[in-house]
Design an enzyme around this catalytic site. Sequence first.
Site, PDB file in Angstrom:
ATOM      1  N   ASN A  11     -11.529  -9.777 -69.127  1.00  0.00           N
ATOM      2  CA  ASN A  11     -11.857 -11.154 -69.493  1.00  0.00           C
ATOM      3  C   ASN A  11     -13.218 -11.097 -70.189  1.00  0.00           C
ATOM      4  O   ASN A  11     -14.254 -11.008 -69.537  1.00  0.00           O
ATOM      5  CB  ASN A  11     -11.913 -12.010 -68.219  1.00  0.00           C
ATOM      6  CG  ASN A  11     -12.218 -13.458 -68.515  1.00  0.00           C
ATOM      7  OD1 ASN A  11     -12.523 -13.827 -69.650  1.00  0.00           O
ATOM      8  ND2 ASN A  11     -12.150 -14.288 -67.490  1.00  0.00           N
ATOM      9  N   LYS A  36     -15.692  -9.374 -67.620  1.00  0.00           N
ATOM     10  CA  LYS A  36     -15.227  -9.231 -66.238  1.00  0.00           C
ATOM     11  C   LYS A  36     -13.995  -8.361 -66.266  1.00  0.00           C
ATOM     12  O   LYS A  36     -13.177  -8.480 -67.192  1.00  0.00           O
ATOM     13  CB  LYS A  36     -14.820 -10.604 -65.678  1.00  0.00           C
ATOM     14  CG  LYS A  36     -15.939 -11.326 -64.988  1.00  0.00           C
ATOM     15  CD  LYS A  36     -15.396 -12.413 -64.074  1.00  0.00           C
ATOM     16  CE  LYS A  36     -15.282 -13.731 -64.800  1.00  0.00           C
ATOM     17  NZ  LYS A  36     -14.800 -14.855 -64.061  1.00  0.00           N
ATOM     18  N   ARG A  73      -7.405 -11.583 -71.268  1.00  0.00           N
ATOM     19  CA  ARG A  73      -7.383 -13.049 -71.235  1.00  0.00           C
ATOM     20  C   ARG A  73      -7.849 -13.552 -72.588  1.00  0.00           C
ATOM     21  O   ARG A  73      -8.940 -13.200 -73.046  1.00  0.00           O
ATOM     22  CB  ARG A  73      -8.313 -13.563 -70.148  1.00  0.00           C
ATOM     23  CG  ARG A  73      -8.374 -15.057 -70.154  1.00  0.00           C
ATOM     24  CD  ARG A  73      -9.474 -15.572 -69.290  1.00  0.00           C
ATOM     25  NE  ARG A  73      -9.494 -17.017 -69.346  1.00  0.00           N
ATOM     26  CZ  ARG A  73     -10.594 -17.729 -69.272  1.00  0.00           C
ATOM     27  NH1 ARG A  73     -11.757 -17.140 -69.128  1.00  0.00           N
ATOM     28  NH2 ARG A  73     -10.534 -19.039 -69.328  1.00  0.00           N
ATOM     29  N   HIS A 126      -6.802 -23.292 -68.529  1.00  0.00           N
ATOM     30  CA  HIS A 126      -6.507 -22.800 -67.165  1.00  0.00           C
ATOM     31  C   HIS A 126      -5.009 -22.568 -66.972  1.00  0.00           C
ATOM     32  O   HIS A 126      -4.498 -22.621 -65.837  1.00  0.00           O
ATOM     33  CB  HIS A 126      -6.950 -23.800 -66.064  1.00  0.00           C
ATOM     34  CG  HIS A 126      -8.406 -24.093 -66.004  1.00  0.00           C
ATOM     35  ND1 HIS A 126      -8.904 -25.372 -65.865  1.00  0.00           N
ATOM     36  CD2 HIS A 126      -9.491 -23.286 -66.060  1.00  0.00           C
ATOM     37  CE1 HIS A 126     -10.224 -25.331 -65.828  1.00  0.00           C
ATOM     38  NE2 HIS A 126     -10.606 -24.067 -65.953  1.00  0.00           N
ATOM     39  N   ASN A 141     -15.692 -24.852 -61.385  1.00  0.00           N
ATOM     40  CA  ASN A 141     -16.799 -25.383 -62.171  1.00  0.00           C
ATOM     41  C   ASN A 141     -16.221 -26.113 -63.384  1.00  0.00           C
ATOM     42  O   ASN A 141     -16.604 -27.224 -63.712  1.00  0.00           O
ATOM     43  CB  ASN A 141     -17.717 -24.223 -62.555  1.00  0.00           C
ATOM     44  CG  ASN A 141     -18.995 -24.733 -63.113  1.00  0.00           C
ATOM     45  OD1 ASN A 141     -19.440 -25.832 -62.763  1.00  0.00           O
ATOM     46  ND2 ASN A 141     -19.577 -23.977 -64.021  1.00  0.00           N
ATOM     47  N   ARG A 180     -19.515 -30.628 -67.332  1.00  0.00           N
ATOM     48  CA  ARG A 180     -18.837 -31.340 -68.431  1.00  0.00           C
ATOM     49  C   ARG A 180     -18.485 -32.759 -68.008  1.00  0.00           C
ATOM     50  O   ARG A 180     -18.089 -32.993 -66.869  1.00  0.00           O
ATOM     51  CB  ARG A 180     -17.545 -30.618 -68.831  1.00  0.00           C
ATOM     52  CG  ARG A 180     -17.767 -29.243 -69.398  1.00  0.00           C
ATOM     53  CD  ARG A 180     -16.451 -28.687 -69.966  1.00  0.00           C
ATOM     54  NE  ARG A 180     -16.553 -27.263 -70.188  1.00  0.00           N
ATOM     55  CZ  ARG A 180     -15.753 -26.360 -69.631  1.00  0.00           C
ATOM     56  NH1 ARG A 180     -14.771 -26.723 -68.837  1.00  0.00           N
ATOM     57  NH2 ARG A 180     -15.920 -25.085 -69.888  1.00  0.00           N
ATOM     58  N   ASP A 221     -23.352 -27.321 -58.663  1.00  0.00           N
ATOM     59  CA  ASP A 221     -22.647 -26.581 -57.624  1.00  0.00           C
ATOM     60  C   ASP A 221     -22.332 -27.509 -56.451  1.00  0.00           C
ATOM     61  O   ASP A 221     -23.209 -28.187 -55.921  1.00  0.00           O
ATOM     62  CB  ASP A 221     -23.523 -25.417 -57.152  1.00  0.00           C
ATOM     63  CG  ASP A 221     -22.751 -24.467 -56.264  1.00  0.00           C
ATOM     64  OD1 ASP A 221     -22.514 -23.330 -56.682  1.00  0.00           O
ATOM     65  OD2 ASP A 221     -22.390 -24.877 -55.131  1.00  0.00           O
ATOM     66  N   GLU A 262      -5.908 -15.431 -61.214  1.00  0.00           N
ATOM     67  CA  GLU A 262      -5.590 -15.299 -62.635  1.00  0.00           C
ATOM     68  C   GLU A 262      -5.437 -13.834 -63.038  1.00  0.00           C
ATOM     69  O   GLU A 262      -4.580 -13.493 -63.844  1.00  0.00           O
ATOM     70  CB  GLU A 262      -6.678 -15.991 -63.466  1.00  0.00           C
ATOM     71  CG  GLU A 262      -6.583 -17.505 -63.332  1.00  0.00           C
ATOM     72  CD  GLU A 262      -7.793 -18.254 -63.867  1.00  0.00           C
ATOM     73  OE1 GLU A 262      -8.798 -18.308 -63.143  1.00  0.00           O
ATOM     74  OE2 GLU A 262      -7.721 -18.767 -64.987  1.00  0.00           O
TER      75      GLU A 262
HETATM   76  P1  AMP Z   1     -15.037 -21.621 -59.669  1.00  0.00           P
HETATM   77  O1  AMP Z   1     -15.449 -22.058 -61.041  1.00  0.00           O
HETATM   78  O2  AMP Z   1     -13.544 -21.685 -59.449  1.00  0.00           O
HETATM   79  O3  AMP Z   1     -15.628 -20.312 -59.250  1.00  0.00           O
HETATM   80  O4  AMP Z   1     -15.647 -22.719 -58.650  1.00  0.00           O
HETATM   81  C1  AMP Z   1     -17.026 -22.880 -58.474  1.00  0.00           C
HETATM   82  C2  AMP Z   1     -17.289 -24.089 -57.591  1.00  0.00           C
HETATM   83  O5  AMP Z   1     -16.665 -23.895 -56.304  1.00  0.00           O
HETATM   84  C3  AMP Z   1     -18.767 -24.329 -57.318  1.00  0.00           C
HETATM   85  O6  AMP Z   1     -19.108 -25.680 -57.532  1.00  0.00           O
HETATM   86  C4  AMP Z   1     -18.907 -24.008 -55.841  1.00  0.00           C
HETATM   87  O7  AMP Z   1     -19.881 -24.800 -55.234  1.00  0.00           O
HETATM   88  C5  AMP Z   1     -17.550 -24.336 -55.284  1.00  0.00           C
HETATM   89  N1  AMP Z   1     -17.385 -23.578 -54.044  1.00  0.00           N
HETATM   90  C6  AMP Z   1     -17.192 -22.255 -53.903  1.00  0.00           C
HETATM   91  N2  AMP Z   1     -17.191 -21.901 -52.583  1.00  0.00           N
HETATM   92  C7  AMP Z   1     -17.414 -23.039 -51.886  1.00  0.00           C
HETATM   93  C8  AMP Z   1     -17.517 -23.369 -50.493  1.00  0.00           C
HETATM   94  N3  AMP Z   1     -17.410 -22.429 -49.548  1.00  0.00           N
HETATM   95  N4  AMP Z   1     -17.734 -24.658 -50.150  1.00  0.00           N
HETATM   96  C9  AMP Z   1     -17.853 -25.602 -51.091  1.00  0.00           C
HETATM   97  N5  AMP Z   1     -17.757 -25.385 -52.424  1.00  0.00           N
HETATM   98  C10 AMP Z   1     -17.543 -24.122 -52.827  1.00  0.00           C
END
Ligand code: AMP
Length: 400
Positions: free
Chosen positions: A7, A14, A91, A180, A211, A241, A284, A385
Amino acid sequence: MNVLVINCGSSSLKYQLINADTEEVLAKGLCERIGIDGGMHTYQKKDSDKVKTQVDMPSHTKAVSLVLEALTDPANGVIKSLSEIDAVGHRIVHGGEKFAKSVIIDDEVLAAIKECNDLAPLHNPANLIGVDSCRELMPNVPMVAVFDTAFHQTMPPKAYLYGIPYEYYRKYKVRRYGFHGTSHDYVAHRTAEFLGKDIKDMKIIVCHLGNGASVSAVNGGKCVDTSMGLTPLEGLIMGTRSGDLDPAILEFISGKENLSIGEMLTILNKKSGVLGLSDGVSSDFRDLGEAADSGNEQAKAALETYAYRVAKYIGAYVAAMNGVDAITFTAGVGENNISARAQISSYLTYLGTELDEKKNAVRGEELIISKDGSRIPILVIPTDEEMSIARQTVELVSKR
Ligand code: AMP
């Protein structure tokens, strides 16, 4: 068969080396700051700790060669020689209308992907550099392109057309594409398998909440609608976004603040979403949850607005499919964020479904989180993925 999944972004790469027969991840890693000083390669062999090496990577080819060296390293590698890599799955973000499925990469395919670069100028060229670097270093290994947009190509025109002059679709292919796709495809199929049902008989709504975030409506295994559009900016409120908004806002704010369209788009892509809504607390969800719990009203409002938007999309897709048989959460927030799932589900009782608080208290596992006896199950299915890319790569390469 060992598949290397790549990726490749503009300054990062990655990867995972997957034994496709056992579906074991033999090793994985990340190259960061490619083309920038201060490069970092993180490598992790199965069941071992991460190894971080500071190393400059002036080009993507250098990054790929470091990855191959790490995988074949006599001390810490997982294969003896490059001949043990049987295929590479890449990807690719945007396949436009040209690619409704994954394909084996050849010169013709590469040229067709390049024609889609206009639609994803930040992503596709970077993805293609990854392909070129791998082809240079492994000229005889078959490569497969797996597109983020492909799964959504089954959408009908009523779902993918915008209410703007048709000539812009005709001339420039301005339409909804969705992203996605690998995740929505994987999670929808896994939802049906998990419930012991045939996906052909199911209406599934997949909420990929990371995210970046998007929802899709999957009827009979085919995507019929999704929330991201021409670009990943449309739809849900995301980490940074904005998601949906009145397009006239661009002109209004740019006039008031003396900003160009480019600057406005940077704001909508990088400074909006829950980061912007929380008045800068964080993009986050863990930070936002903590801030909300300790009384930050704006963080609380951001999380409420986020959940409300997801619930509205679920409602829209119930209407689009004239029903729903399962609703599934996936990706970082969907898999782990207990309170976001609870907030979203609180809007779904009209469907005859209710969240089971105890079941919902689990993170990152495949399970049903609605109460027994709910008419519509709500599920968590962790997305994968890379595994999906590896499976699709094997399928195509074995057919050759
Ligand atoms: P991704 O882009 O799929 O990696 O998702 C990232 C988002 O998932 C971030 O906003 C993280 O805060 C949230 N996230 C990941 N682990 C946790 C957790 N244990 N509790 C709450 N949110 C989480």
